[in-house]
Design a protein around this motif. Structure first.
Motif, mmCIF file in Angstrom:
data_model
loop_
_atom_site.group_PDB
_atom_site.id
_atom_site.type_symbol
_atom_site.label_atom_id
_atom_site.label_comp_id
_atom_site.label_asym_id
_atom_site.label_seq_id
_atom_site.Cartn_x
_atom_site.Cartn_y
_atom_site.Cartn_z
ATOM 1 N N ALA A 1 0.950 4.625 -34.826
ATOM 2 C CA ALA A 1 1.395 3.536 -36.139
ATOM 3 C C ALA A 1 3.016 4.050 -36.162
ATOM 4 C CB ALA A 1 0.670 3.559 -37.141
ATOM 5 N N GLU A 2 3.156 5.309 -36.327
ATOM 6 C CA GLU A 2 4.317 5.875 -36.452
ATOM 7 C C GLU A 2 5.513 5.485 -35.313
ATOM 8 O OE1 GLU A 2 4.174 10.143 -36.814
ATOM 9 O OE2 GLU A 2 3.359 10.062 -38.713
ATOM 10 N N GLU A 3 4.953 5.373 -33.919
ATOM 11 C CA GLU A 3 5.902 5.121 -33.178
ATOM 12 C C GLU A 3 6.174 3.557 -33.159
ATOM 13 O OE1 GLU A 3 3.588 5.657 -29.483
ATOM 14 O OE2 GLU A 3 3.650 7.640 -29.641
ATOM 15 N N LEU A 4 5.283 2.722 -33.690
ATOM 16 C CA LEU A 4 5.637 1.420 -33.818
ATOM 17 C C LEU A 4 6.511 0.989 -35.071
ATOM 18 C CD1 LEU A 4 1.966 0.230 -33.108
ATOM 19 C CD2 LEU A 4 3.625 -0.542 -31.775
ATOM 20 N N ALA A 5 6.343 1.787 -36.061
ATOM 21 C CA ALA A 5 7.135 1.588 -37.087
ATOM 22 C C ALA A 5 8.556 2.056 -36.839
ATOM 23 C CB ALA A 5 6.577 2.794 -38.316
ATOM 24 N N ALA A 6 8.657 3.123 -35.975
ATOM 25 C CA ALA A 6 10.136 3.592 -35.471
ATOM 26 C C ALA A 6 10.670 2.472 -34.525
ATOM 27 C CB ALA A 6 9.939 4.972 -34.591
ATOM 28 N N ALA A 7 9.864 1.591 -33.998
ATOM 29 C CA ALA A 7 10.360 0.536 -33.121
ATOM 30 C C ALA A 7 10.742 -0.836 -34.161
ATOM 31 C CB ALA A 7 9.309 0.140 -32.232
ATOM 32 N N LYS A 8 10.689 -0.498 -35.513
ATOM 33 C CA LYS A 8 11.017 -1.307 -36.487
ATOM 34 C C LYS A 8 9.986 -2.456 -36.545
ATOM 35 C CE LYS A 8 15.774 -0.651 -36.161
ATOM 36 N NZ LYS A 8 17.331 -1.165 -35.970
ATOM 37 N N ALA A 9 8.583 -2.229 -36.350
ATOM 38 C CA ALA A 9 7.521 -3.133 -36.830
ATOM 39 C C ALA A 9 7.580 -3.178 -38.337
ATOM 40 C CB ALA A 9 6.210 -2.625 -36.029
ATOM 41 N N SER A 10 7.324 -4.274 -38.756
ATOM 42 C CA SER A 10 6.998 -4.533 -40.068
ATOM 43 C C SER A 10 5.668 -4.591 -40.651
ATOM 44 C CB SER A 10 7.843 -5.763 -40.875
ATOM 45 O OG SER A 10 9.271 -5.743 -40.583
ATOM 46 N N ALA A 11 4.873 -4.960 -39.525
ATOM 47 C CA ALA A 11 3.446 -5.184 -39.876
ATOM 48 C C ALA A 11 2.729 -4.951 -38.398
ATOM 49 C CB ALA A 11 3.144 -6.590 -40.006
ATOM 50 N N LEU A 12 1.366 -4.555 -38.633
ATOM 51 C CA LEU A 12 0.459 -4.253 -37.553
ATOM 52 C C LEU A 12 -0.830 -5.013 -37.474
ATOM 53 C CD1 LEU A 12 0.264 -1.965 -35.602
ATOM 54 C CD2 LEU A 12 -0.596 -0.450 -37.254
ATOM 55 N N VAL A 13 -1.180 -5.587 -36.469
ATOM 56 C CA VAL A 13 -2.647 -6.001 -36.257
ATOM 57 C C VAL A 13 -3.373 -4.913 -35.301
ATOM 58 C CG1 VAL A 13 -3.834 -7.701 -35.159
ATOM 59 C CG2 VAL A 13 -1.488 -8.261 -35.732
ATOM 60 N N LEU A 14 -4.581 -4.747 -36.367
ATOM 61 C CA LEU A 14 -5.364 -3.817 -35.952
ATOM 62 C C LEU A 14 -6.742 -4.012 -35.360
ATOM 63 C CD1 LEU A 14 -4.722 -1.405 -39.059
ATOM 64 C CD2 LEU A 14 -4.323 -0.626 -36.627
ATOM 65 N N SER A 15 -7.163 -3.903 -34.360
ATOM 66 C CA SER A 15 -8.457 -4.287 -33.791
ATOM 67 C C SER A 15 -9.161 -3.072 -32.849
ATOM 68 C CB SER A 15 -8.628 -5.413 -32.827
ATOM 69 O OG SER A 15 -9.813 -5.776 -32.476
ATOM 70 N N VAL A 16 -9.589 -1.842 -33.899
ATOM 71 C CA VAL A 16 -10.183 -0.912 -33.346
ATOM 72 C C VAL A 16 -11.645 -0.679 -34.176
ATOM 73 C CG1 VAL A 16 -7.874 -0.103 -33.169
ATOM 74 C CG2 VAL A 16 -8.876 0.279 -35.307
ATOM 75 N N ASP A 17 -12.237 0.593 -33.597
ATOM 76 C CA ASP A 17 -13.564 1.180 -34.205
ATOM 77 C C ASP A 17 -13.090 1.379 -35.783
ATOM 78 O OD1 ASP A 17 -16.289 1.830 -33.871
ATOM 79 O OD2 ASP A 17 -15.414 3.683 -34.726
#
Length: 451
Positions: free
Chosen positions: A112-128
């Motif tokens: 998630a930190e990597e995605l935030a560093a890539a300037k993602a404002s939101a995250l879709v999560l489909s995990v266990d």
């Protein structure tokens, strides 16, 4: 959700041009990767000057991983639908290349930190769910808005700082358990177990084990109880005949199975165990198959009556024919999964749509602001039938310095979110089976946790 003919037509064009693969860092309409230029003369100076970026953390492992084809196809299709009509803020929305986890040891917080560093404002999560619960606080520390189309365990939020950023679109196991318990206490078979007696056999994963616990919690005040509890590693049922003997000995009114492909083997063994000298069942058990149990058993050569009276249960309400055709065009392999193939697809499509609409509504790239705006999108004054229509209403309001009040018609059907971001009411699809094990088209029932 009602999708316009125009939206369906353009999705058919997109499919014909082969734009279904999430291979690069960004996905745009008809394969374009560069953001569009905002329309000249935009009257609002408050519109962000950068595009909305969305990240995704998905899994191909375990029970949740079985829905990966649906989830990835729906995310992809939602991006096309949104970007075809100009995206958000007049720019194409950017999908950062999804991160795929295959191990329970993977650090979701670091991803998630990597995605935030890539300037993602939101995250879709489909995990266990167990992995999500373990890392939720670290994921939330990034400040991104979080939307999960598949998470269902009631324990995900327990003691997790930052869970207020999480919106979940699947009904929790509390909702599923309450539905099953209420049905079980109303069962009065001519030959069978006492009303409210439930046998549970499921896979060793967080969602399944949470359902088992919720059956006890919800059953106690309603006079229902578990007379058998069993779990096994995902995909490894073991001795089906031995399990069948244990179930028959417990003599429940209802049997709840949370497994996948292996459930057919078990039901065949149970049929043989219950058969008398004439091949008729010695007593009746109502079989209920939540989650992955909503699958087609045709071609497995099960005994004719093995699935008689069995019902599969899946999250979500009515799936429109237009949405179904749109998704099959996006990924024709979904047709091989039978009627349940649209299950996680509707929630994954809605996850992307809600993120985009919340950002447009709030005119913000801040994750906390986007997360806070999501619930109001379902209860506004003006219903809009598809994403492009909703975005257009929000854009048009800027022309008059107004704030539009919209009610997005979810692909997954009617849904109400509680204060914690979990569904408090919505739909459940119910499937039956023919003599050869073929699964039927679903009917829709509802759940309501506010009662």
């Amino acid at each position: 959700m009602s999708i316009s003919r125009r939206a369906l037509a353009r999705s058919l064009v997109a499919g014909a041009l082969g734009t279904t693969v999430l291979a690069g860092c960004r996905i745009g309409p008809l394969g374009r990767g560069d953001a569009t230029t905002p329309a000249a003369g935009d009257p609002s100076e408050s519109v962000p000057d950068e595009p909305l970026r969305i990240g995704a953390i998905l899994t191909t492992a375990g029970p949740v991983g079985q829905t990966h084809p649906q989830v990835i196809a729906a995310i992809n299709q939602a991006m096309r639908e949104i970007n075809y009509d100009g995206g958000v803020f007049g720019r194409e929305v950017e999908l950062i290349e999804p991160r795929i986890v295959e191990s329970a040891d993977d650090d979701l917080g670091a991803i998630a930190e990597e995605l935030a560093a890539a300037k993602a404002s939101a995250l879709v999560l489909s995990v266990d769910d167990a992995q999500l619960a373990k890392h939720l606080a670290a994921i939330a520390d990034t400040g991104m808005a979080l939307v999960s189309p598949t998470s269902s365990s009631t324990r995900v939020r327990s003691g997790s700082a930052g869970s207020g950023l999480l919106t979940r679109l699947a009904p929790t196991q509390e909702a599923i358990a309450r539905h099953l318990v209420e049905e079980s206490v109303g069962l009065h078979p001519q030959k069978g177990g006492a009303p409210g007696t439930i046998a549970f056999l499921g896979t060793k994963d967080e969602a399944s084990e949470n359902l088992r616990d919720q059956l006890t919690t919800q059953g106690r005040p309603r006079g229902a109880k578990l007379v058998l509890e069993g779990t096994y590693p995902f995909g490894k049922l073991g001795d089906a005949k031995a399990w069948a003997k244990k179930i028959a000995k417990a003599k429940p009114a209802m049997l709840v199975l949370t497994g996948g492909e292996e459930t057919g083997t078990l039901l065949g063994a149970l049929h043989d165990e219950l058969a008398d000298d004439q091949g008729r069942p010695r007593f009746d058990i109502a079989v209920r198959l939540p989650g992955l149990g909503a699958r087609d058993h045709a071609g497995e050569h099960l005994p004719k009556e093995a699935l008689e009276g069995a019902q599969a249960i899946q999250a979500g309400g009515d799936v429109s024919e237009t949405f179904r055709l749109m998704m099959l065009n996006a990924d024709s392999d979904l047709v091989e999964l039978g009627p349940p193939a649209m299950g996680a697809a509707t929630q994954a499509f809605d996850a992307v749509a809600l993120i985009c609409l919340a950002a447009q509504q709030a005119l913000s790239l801040e994750g906390t602001t986007i997360a806070a705006a999501i619930p109001d999108l379902l209860v506004g004054e003006t219903e809009c039938a598809d994403v492009s229509e909703c975005v257009e209403r929000l854009r048009a309001s800027l022309q008059y310095d107004e704030t539009a009040s919209i009610a997005y018609a979810l692909a997954t059907g009617d849904l109400a979110l509680g204060k914690d971001g979990d569904p408090v009411s919505g739909g459940l699809r119910t499937f039956t089976f023919s003599d050869d094990g073929a699964i039927s088209a679903p009917t829709t029932d509802g759940f309501d946790l506010s009662e």
